[in-house]
Design a protein around this motif. Structure first.
Motif, mmCIF file in Angstrom:
data_model
loop_
_atom_site.group_PDB
_atom_site.id
_atom_site.type_symbol
_atom_site.label_atom_id
_atom_site.label_comp_id
_atom_site.label_asym_id
_atom_site.label_seq_id
_atom_site.Cartn_x
_atom_site.Cartn_y
_atom_site.Cartn_z
ATOM 1 N N LYS A 5 0.882 -1.025 -0.062
ATOM 2 C CA LYS A 5 -0.169 0.067 -0.166
ATOM 3 C C LYS A 5 0.701 1.216 -0.172
ATOM 4 C CE LYS A 5 -4.118 -2.005 2.243
ATOM 5 N NZ LYS A 5 -4.875 -1.953 3.400
ATOM 6 N N THR A 6 0.322 2.291 -0.713
ATOM 7 C CA THR A 6 1.130 3.579 -0.796
ATOM 8 C C THR A 6 1.492 4.120 0.639
ATOM 9 O OG1 THR A 6 0.194 4.012 -2.628
ATOM 10 C CG2 THR A 6 1.047 5.919 -1.756
ATOM 11 N N GLU A 7 0.362 4.200 1.558
ATOM 12 C CA GLU A 7 0.749 4.590 2.968
ATOM 13 C C GLU A 7 1.839 3.693 3.576
ATOM 14 O OE1 GLU A 7 -3.263 2.365 2.975
ATOM 15 O OE2 GLU A 7 -2.197 3.804 1.782
ATOM 16 N N GLN A 8 1.878 2.480 3.383
ATOM 17 C CA GLN A 8 2.945 1.603 4.100
ATOM 18 C C GLN A 8 4.078 2.136 3.418
ATOM 19 O OE1 GLN A 8 1.188 -2.383 2.719
ATOM 20 N NE2 GLN A 8 0.725 -2.741 4.826
ATOM 21 N N TYR A 9 4.443 2.250 2.305
ATOM 22 C CA TYR A 9 5.427 2.648 1.486
ATOM 23 C C TYR A 9 6.028 3.810 1.888
ATOM 24 C CZ TYR A 9 9.140 3.732 -1.653
ATOM 25 O OH TYR A 9 10.197 4.272 -2.503
ATOM 26 N N SER A 10 5.065 4.979 2.247
ATOM 27 C CA SER A 10 5.389 6.205 2.615
ATOM 28 C C SER A 10 5.902 6.219 4.222
ATOM 29 C CB SER A 10 4.091 7.054 2.666
ATOM 30 O OG SER A 10 3.420 7.346 1.256
ATOM 31 N N THR A 11 5.329 5.280 5.056
ATOM 32 C CA THR A 11 5.670 5.038 6.410
ATOM 33 C C THR A 11 7.150 4.592 6.503
ATOM 34 O OG1 THR A 11 3.439 4.750 7.064
ATOM 35 C CG2 THR A 11 5.309 3.984 8.597
ATOM 36 N N ILE A 12 7.517 3.800 5.539
ATOM 37 C CA ILE A 12 8.929 3.114 5.511
ATOM 38 C C ILE A 12 9.955 4.478 4.948
ATOM 39 C CG2 ILE A 12 10.229 1.645 4.322
ATOM 40 C CD1 ILE A 12 7.949 -0.161 3.701
ATOM 41 N N VAL A 13 9.482 4.881 3.982
ATOM 42 C CA VAL A 13 10.537 6.133 3.624
ATOM 43 C C VAL A 13 10.455 7.266 4.627
ATOM 44 C CG1 VAL A 13 11.051 7.824 1.728
ATOM 45 C CG2 VAL A 13 10.045 5.572 1.080
ATOM 46 N N THR A 14 9.303 7.442 5.554
ATOM 47 C CA THR A 14 9.571 8.435 6.369
ATOM 48 C C THR A 14 10.536 8.114 7.431
ATOM 49 O OG1 THR A 14 7.238 9.165 5.950
ATOM 50 C CG2 THR A 14 8.048 9.824 7.939
ATOM 51 N N THR A 15 10.593 6.895 8.076
ATOM 52 C CA THR A 15 11.075 6.295 8.932
ATOM 53 C C THR A 15 12.771 6.533 8.463
ATOM 54 O OG1 THR A 15 9.524 4.925 9.754
ATOM 55 C CG2 THR A 15 11.849 4.304 10.434
ATOM 56 N N ASP A 16 13.021 6.136 7.292
ATOM 57 C CA ASP A 16 13.984 5.972 6.849
ATOM 58 C C ASP A 16 14.689 7.588 6.928
ATOM 59 O OD1 ASP A 16 16.467 5.297 4.840
ATOM 60 O OD2 ASP A 16 15.581 6.696 3.763
ATOM 61 N N PHE A 17 13.873 8.607 6.600
ATOM 62 C CA PHE A 17 14.431 9.887 6.568
ATOM 63 C C PHE A 17 14.789 10.436 7.725
ATOM 64 C CE2 PHE A 17 13.076 14.281 7.854
ATOM 65 C CZ PHE A 17 14.145 14.813 6.853
ATOM 66 N N PHE A 18 14.424 9.842 9.027
ATOM 67 C CA PHE A 18 14.864 10.228 10.294
ATOM 68 C C PHE A 18 16.164 9.323 10.739
ATOM 69 C CE2 PHE A 18 10.392 11.352 10.861
ATOM 70 C CZ PHE A 18 10.458 12.608 11.060
ATOM 71 N N VAL A 19 16.349 8.152 10.104
ATOM 72 C CA VAL A 19 17.443 7.547 10.458
ATOM 73 C C VAL A 19 18.674 8.123 9.376
ATOM 74 C CG1 VAL A 19 18.538 5.206 9.635
ATOM 75 C CG2 VAL A 19 16.211 5.177 10.710
ATOM 76 N N GLN A 20 18.395 8.592 8.271
ATOM 77 C CA GLN A 20 19.501 9.059 7.498
ATOM 78 C C GLN A 20 20.096 10.350 7.897
ATOM 79 O OE1 GLN A 20 20.712 7.614 4.770
ATOM 80 N NE2 GLN A 20 19.505 6.045 5.448
ATOM 81 N N LEU A 21 19.112 11.178 8.974
ATOM 82 C CA LEU A 21 19.755 12.461 9.279
ATOM 83 C C LEU A 21 20.762 12.198 10.527
ATOM 84 C CD1 LEU A 21 16.463 14.395 10.318
ATOM 85 C CD2 LEU A 21 17.845 14.589 8.407
ATOM 86 N N PHE A 22 20.700 11.059 11.137
ATOM 87 C CA PHE A 22 21.707 10.766 11.965
ATOM 88 C C PHE A 22 22.859 9.773 11.270
ATOM 89 C CE2 PHE A 22 17.776 11.127 14.760
ATOM 90 C CZ PHE A 22 18.538 12.088 15.587
ATOM 91 N N ALA A 23 22.408 8.905 10.292
ATOM 92 C CA ALA A 23 23.384 7.977 9.673
ATOM 93 C C ALA A 23 24.226 8.891 8.942
ATOM 94 C CB ALA A 23 22.852 7.049 9.181
ATOM 95 N N GLY A 24 23.862 9.993 8.287
ATOM 96 C CA GLY A 24 24.713 10.655 7.536
ATOM 97 C C GLY A 24 25.730 11.325 8.351
#
Length: 570
Positions: A360-379
């Motif tokens: 589902k689109t909302e499932q994919y959006s949740t995945i990418v949103t979570t990844d966004f916050f992970v990238q802020l620290f991982a980067g």
């Protein structure tokens, strides 16, 4: 309010610390897309003279930097390496001044505005149009990302022509942001037209978003240049951090957040009405207008320094040609143009395939949103790894990771269960996506650090734009061929009572499948071109890495800074 301290010669000749991808690339951006946080540290340079000449040897020859790099990289003694490392640590721990804090906030906002239309063009629109367009037609639409990869072609005009009264950078940022806001406002009133049989107006939609991305790319040139004087010398490396935070925030706002809140299921879960494209565009046009008005009336740009080189447009184009003719620059650009071939299928097609399979689109959006916050620290931590004399080392290591995740994503698509997928399987998709983007972040930080180190300070803006153009273009030009390849290698038929009725090119689109169902048939995919293209490009990329990229990257990062300098009129 601007800082009253006039710019000094050292603040005028700085290395430009930026990126694209995209893979905003965003990918450009995140490649672009394509679509990544960095904290690239600039090695110490020799003090610059008040003014340097293009025509001969300059006093800022970088000898001190070369010596420091030799100590750290070749390690003649352990004590010398420890001293160099302590020097780097002390520079990294210096506090921010009030001016730098205000500058960082402003840069993040400006990059945020730039990321919003890029997120629409490279993120949301392919998802929204996928139900009506084939992969070949989507490949044509991906041409809308090209302006961000080709901004070098008009960057000399942006750098050279301006109004002294308004300011070198504000002369472009103010009108460009007004145009971006007006285009989004116009699109908000034509959103129904966009989705009314888009398969019949692919060219028109592509040209429309090409124009919008062109404006964002032009704004990027001006903001990148302004960062060189907004930030102090010690904190100049944070320009790339501002760009990554701002661009990613704007990109994810227009991509994942918009897709999630526009989903009726997600909106009903929150008890709010679904977000429409029209309302979303009107909101950001208002933000764009408000920031532009504040810039025009309440933010004063520092005047051009008296020692700033007087460069006309043609002079800058000659400088670009001189940079291109450098042997090592040609090698670097050649490497960039082929290095990302193995990632394109995963970055451009895999997410669409997952939605097609039943995610589902909302499932994919949740995945990418979570990844966004992970990238802020991982980067941030990836950037610390990239500090030193071998910034391309993490780029090379992450190369293998990205190839691995390209194959693992393909495997996930292949074994995708009958919808709806279980929570555990959705988590697997999320972890795989986060790993993919973390590897992309490491690569992005590595090349940004390398560009910062080798760019000639006197012409840093032009130099950095050239290098980033080559890097971004490497993630852009293969897209249309990969997307068309998916359709080319796909074999699908519409069968009614076991009789062949419709050929494959009809069953690769949602309208074609619906037409087949209306006739009482079913589309049967005998061979999915996505798997063929992914395997072929991954194998090709692995061969390119082993026999070309690895050796070229190690050779280029071992060169002293003097090998990357340009001397004109010789």
């Amino acid at each position: 309010m601007s800082d009253p301290t006039p710019p000094t010669p050292s603040t005028r000749k700085r290395v430009r610390a930026i990126t694209p991808n995209t893979e905003m690339d965003a990918y450009a951006i995140r490649e672009s897309g394509s679509t990544s946080v960095e904290n690239v540290h600039i090695p110490p340079r020799t003090p610059k003279s008040p003014r340097a000449s293009y025509g001969g040897p300059r006093e800022d020859s970088g000898e001190e930097e070369v010596q420091m790099r030799l100590l750290v990289g070749n390690g003649s003694t352990e004590e010398e390496s420890n001293v160099a490392g302590l020097h780097e640590k002390n520079r990294a721990n210096r506090p921010f001044s009030a001016k730098d804090k205000h500058a960082i906030a402003l840069l993040v906002v400006l990059y945020l505005i730039q990321g919003v239309p890029i997120g629409l063009a490279m993120g949301s629109m392919p998802f929204l149009l996928k139900t009506s367009l084939s992969y070949s037609q989507l490949g044509v639409f991906t041409l809308s990302s090209y302006p961000y990869s080709l901004k070098l072609l008009w960057s000399p005009i942006v750098d050279s022509i301006f109004s002294p009264k308004l300011g070198r950078r504000k002369s472009w940022i103010v009108p460009i942001q007004l145009i971006i806001g007006s285009m989004m406002l116009w699109l908000s009133m034509r959103s129904d037209y966009i989705f009314d049989h888009p398969e019949n107006k692919v060219t028109e939609l592509t040209l429309l978003f090409v124009s919008l991305v062109f404006m964002s790319a032009t704004q990027d040139i001006a903001v990148d240049g302004w960062a060189l004087t907004l930030l102090s010398e010690d904190n100049l490396s944070y320009a790339s951090t501002c760009q990554t935070i701002g661009l990613n925030t704007g990109f994810f706002s227009s991509f994942t957040m918009f897709l999630a809140f526009s989903s009726p299921e997600f909106a009903n879960m929150l008890g709010i009405p679904p977000l429409t494209l029209s309302v979303y565009l009107k909101f950001w046009s208002l933000v764009c207008y408000s920031v532009t008005v504040w810039l025009l009336f309440f933010k004063t740009e520092d005047p051009v320094a008296s020692d700033d080189p007087d460069l006309g447009v043609m002079k800058v184009y000659r400088i670009i040609w001189s940079i291109v003719k450098l042997k090592h620059v040609m090698s670097l650009c050649g490497m960039y143009l082929v290095a990302k071939i193995g990632f394109i299928a995963n970055d451009s097609v895999s997410s669409l395939k997952l939605i097609e399979k039943g995610l589902k689109t909302e499932q994919y959006s949740t995945i990418v949103t979570t990844d966004f916050f992970v990238q802020l620290f991982a980067g941030y931590y990836a950037a610390r790894w990239g500090i030193g004399d071998k910034p391309l080392r993490p780029w090379l290591y992450a190369f293998w990771l990205r190839l691995f995740f390209s194959l693992s994503t393909m495997a996930i698509v292949y074994v995708f269960p009958v919808p709806p997928p279980s929570f555990a399987f959705v988590c697997l998709v999320g972890l795989n996506y986060i790993g993919t983007q973390f590897a992309a972040t490491i690569q992005f930080v590595g090349i940004s650090a390398f560009h910062t180190r080798i760019s000639d300070p006197l012409i840093g803006g032009t130099y950095m734009t050239l290098l980033n153009t080559a890097s971004n273009l490497g993630g852009t030009w293969p897209k249309i061929f990969v997307m068309k390849g998916v359709d080319y290698f796909t074999q699908a038929t519409c069968r009614i009572k076991d009789e062949l009725l419709v050929e494959a090119n009809e069953c690769v689109t949602e309208p074609g499948r619906e037409a087949c169902e209306a006739l009482g048939g079913v589309c049967i995919t005998e061979r999915d071109g996505y798997y063929v293209v992914t395997i072929l490009t991954t194998l090709l990329a692995a061969l390119i890495l082993v026999f070309y990229v690895r050796g070229t990257a190690n050779r280029l990062q071992a060169l002293p800074t003097s090998k990357w300098r340009v001397h004109l009129n010789q």
